[in-house]
Scaffold this active site. Structure first.
Site, short mmCIF file in Angstrom:
data_model
loop_
_atom_site.label_atom_id
_atom_site.label_comp_id
_atom_site.label_asym_id
_atom_site.label_seq_id
_atom_site.Cartn_x
_atom_site.Cartn_y
_atom_site.Cartn_z
N ASP A 294 0.78 -1.24 0.00
CA ASP A 294 0.00 0.00 0.00
C ASP A 294 0.82 1.29 0.00
OD1 ASP A 294 -1.49 -2.14 0.80
OD2 ASP A 294 -2.16 -1.27 2.68
N GLU A 471 -10.35 -2.76 4.36
CA GLU A 471 -9.02 -2.20 4.65
C GLU A 471 -8.92 -0.80 4.04
OE1 GLU A 471 -6.20 -6.10 4.64
OE2 GLU A 471 -6.50 -5.24 2.67
#
Ligand code: FRU
Length: 750
Positions: A294, A471
């Site tokens: 990420d 998430e």
């Protein structure tokens, strides 16, 4: 050749004779090669208590256990009968210890209630459990030379309930050889006189936990390294320059005794590798070496865009989560910076955000940069997990961070998945709002100082895609025809429309406390391609611009993509805005205008009407791996049409618009290396396609990726691929009707 071998044989025989140690044969105490059987005691000469060991040795996994491997012959003792909660013991017959070692194969749990022990006079004199929980039996050993001649018994014990409450034993032997294959508490020392210790890595080896110490004192949190066992795939550097002249030790919890990596840990002043490997993107951000997932903590300050990212500096698979750091003035070229945040005693540094604290609300200074992120802790065997939110502050524009001594700032043991804190300033209520993923909901918190957080509300019951864990949320306002709307991004893994993970969004209102979604046909996805995940937006960007970047990969296969010294990259930065797709409002994303700054030479192609196929000629020189193109396709019938990128090896990626089905699909099944992992999705990757008179296409290619934006980004697909040569041709096609191709420009990317 033969002579050489013969001499070698003679030499080894004579050496063995010289030593006078023609080794004594092994004595088998038990191999469990009997079947319990009718009328026999279930474990032969062993006495059995409880039910866990069943009615005799097992031939594999029992009662729903996973596959068991590593045992010798057909049978072994297994205490999984009745599951993990069953209890029992096996006590051997009495034997005399006649060799230097007792070797045995063992697997199962490693907690305190499952073990094997050696009894002399009824007293436990040796006791062992596996070094890690595993359904594979591995050789272990006791050194018993001091006990030779003693009468002894072996007891195998399962007094453990719950997860890993079982044990497995086979092939107990007395021997003059230590057969154990793992060394526990193994230490390798270095007298440091160079800049790096180079770690030899095998990509698919086990992860070994290493505590690095200097002069006996731990200098960082333990790291997990896939130390090469049988072959070295690549090297990763550990910078030890600061410890020159000192003793640095690697303390392994355990390590495979024969690991080639052990002899190849190397002190070196240089760390050399081929940065320009074939799938290294030209203009997308990728880590210099190591793994990324990420994007994290992006903010703008003093003319610079900062990008942090989930980073493993010790391997190219997920693990050891740090925040790597890069800086750009133009969103085009990124400068690699030193690691910004490393794991600390609270945990590894998972995803999160960063804000510029203009008003010094947190007390770390005016304009301090404050990172808010998830501290993730797990025990060495990943059996228990804790996630809490922490903050760290920087007074040097995000280069170095200091953890706040009051960490963590937010915890809730109610949730296992409690992560990815994204914070923004909410002007109307003059406080910070945190958006946090909590299981399959999003919870909002508020704070005046980034330290004390108050729970506001939660969102997500009964709405949106729920095929996996939620998430990396983000909440931000966007203008839609003069009205303020709020958008909530929620990444989900798995549960994506085309497999693996993807990012859904909700559009609605936020009143400073509660997010309410407008009635829209959820789930809606920011990108229908397989490779745009965990994307969030920059904070503090001038003109309230909502600027986004995603991770251009997919957890379904990201650990296995066929790159060498790095794994995975980001999408291009994209501006987000709300548009109407003819049916309802959607979140559109489009490459940031700055990306045009990468344009090198360009060509404009003549308009054409396509019947069947049309190869655009003369482009091979321009299409050398990194390019951008735009064109308009106007279908003159309802028949499917599209375009295909191809290379000299006859590999291709095909993009097909189907107005009758209202779909746009990307087919990467013949794009090159598609076999590197079974879940690299090769079925057509589909998105809904709103009915339009014409389709304006923007296509960004960067060696191993394509980002497709249709009509200003109302439909987007990002997908990666691994061709053996650059796609250097484009062919348009129709399946019946005619299509007009117009306004086509191709740009080389600098
Ligand atoms: C998403 C994610 C986050 C987590 C991070 C760990 O890809 O699973 O939820 O914080 O990756 O690397």
């Amino acid at each position: 050749m033969k002579i050489g071998k013969y001499y070698w044989l003679v030499l080894s025989l004579s050496l063995a004779c010289l030593c006078g140690c023609v080794s004594r044969p092994d004595i088998v105490i038990e191999d469990f090669e009997f079947d319990g059987g009718f009328e026999q005691s279930p474990y032969g000469a062993w006495s059995v208590e409880g039910t866990a060991f069943g009615a005799g040795p097992a031939t594999g996994g029992v009662d729903g256990q996973n596959a068991v491997t590593g045992f010798a012959g057909q049978r072994f003792a297994n205490s999984f009968h009745g599951g993990d909660n069953s209890l029992g013991t096996l006590l051997s017959y009495e034997f005399t210890i006649q060799r230097k070692y007792i070797n045995f194969m063992m697997g199962g749990g490693f907690l305190s209630g499952t073990y094997i022990e050696l009894l002399v006079d009824g007293e436990s004199v040796r006791k062992s459990a596996p070094l890690f929980p595993t359904e594979e039996l591995n050789w272990m050993s006791w050194e018993v030379s001091d006990l030779e001649g003693e009468k002894a018994q072996i007891r195998i014990v399962d007094r453990q309930t719950g997860g890993w409450g079982h044990t497995m034993i086979d092939q107990i032997e007395m021997s003059d050889q230590d057969k154990s294959i793992f060394r526990a508490q193994y230490v390798v020392d270095f007298a440091v006189d160079k800049k790096y210790i180079l770690l030899p890595i095998q990509d698919d080896a086990r992860e070994y936990r290493i505590t690095v110490k200097v002069e006996g004192k731990k200098i960082m949190e333990p790291i997990k390294v896939r130390l090469a066992e049988s072959r070295i795939d690549y090297w990763m550097p550990l910078d030890v320059e600061a410890y020159k002249g000192k003793n640095v030790s690697f303390n392994f919890d355990y390590v495979y005794a024969g690991a080639v990596g052990l002899e190849n840990l190397t002190l070196s002043d240089a760390f050399n590798f081929d940065y320009n490997e074939p799938y290294r993107p030209d203009y997308h951000f990728s880590p210099c070496y190591g793994w990324t997932n990420d994007p994290n903590g992006m903010f703008w300050k003093d003319g610079e865009y900062h990008l942090y990212y989930q980073y493993n500096p010790y391997g190219t698979r997920w693990g050891n989560m740090h925040w790597g750091h890069a800086v750009s003035k133009d969103l085009c070229k990124w400068k690699h910076m030193p690691v910004a945040i490393a794991p600390d005693s609270i945990g590894a540094i998972f995803s999160g955000s960063a804000v510029v604290d203009h008003n010094n609300t947190a007390g770390f200074g005016r304009d301090a940069v404050i990172a808010v992120y998830t501290s993730h802790r797990e025990d060495p065997h990943r059996l228990s997990i804790s996630q809490v939110q922490s903050i760290s502050y920087s007074t040097d524009n995000g280069t170095t961070f200091t953890p706040y001594e009051g960490n963590p700032v937010l915890a809730d043991p109610h949730y296992i998945d409690f992560r990815d804190s994204k914070v923004r300033w909410h002007e109307p209520t003059a406080r910070w709002i945190m958006t946090l993923a909590t299981g399959q909901t999003i919870t909002f918190y508020a704070s005046k100082d980034l330290k004390e957080w108050e729970k506001l509300s939660s969102f997500g019951e009964g709405i949106g895609a729920k095929g996996g864990v939620w998430e990396c949320p983000d909440l931000f306002p966007l203008d839609y025809n003069g009205t303020e709307k709020w958008v909530l991004l929620v990444s989900i893994n798995p549960g994506a429309p085309n497999g693996g993970c993807a990012t859904q969004y909700f559009i609605g209102n936020f009143d400073g406390r509660t997010f309410t979604a407008d009635p829209l046909p959820y789930p809606l996805w920011i990108d229908y391609g397989c490779d745009n995940y965990a994307g969030v937006t920059w904070s503090n960007v001038p003109q309230d611009r909502i600027l986004f970047i995603g991770w251009m990969s997919n957890h379904a296969y990201a650990n296995f993509v066929p790159t060498h010294y790095f794994r995975n990259s980001m999408t291009v930065p994209r501006d987000l805005h709300l548009v109407h797709n003819g049916k309802h409002v959607v979140l559109a994303s489009y490459p940031a205008a700055e990306i045009d700054g990468l344009h090198g030479s360009s060509v404009e192609m003549p308009d054409a009407t396509i019947q069947e196929t049309h190869l655009v000629s003369g482009l091979a020189e321009m299409l050398r791996g990194a390019y951008d193109m735009t064109f308009t396709l106007t279908p003159l019938s309802n028949a499917p049409f599209g375009f295909t990128l191809c290379n000299d090896a006859d590999e291709c990626v095909a993009f097909t618009f189907d107005p009758a089905q209202n779909t746009l699909s990307v087919d990467r099944s013949r794009s090159g290396n598609v076999d590197f992992y079974p879940t690299f999705y090769v079925d057509p990757i589909k998105s809904p396609l709103p009915m339009r008179k014409s389709y304006r296409v923007r296509l960004l290619i960067d060696k191993a990726s394509s980002e497709l934006f249709v009509n200003g980004g109302e439909v987007v697909q990002s997908n990666i691929f691994f061709p053996s040569a650059s796609f250097n041709r484009i062919k348009f096609h129709t399946e019946g009707g005619n299509v007009a191709l117009s306004d086509m420009t191709v740009y080389e990317m600098k």
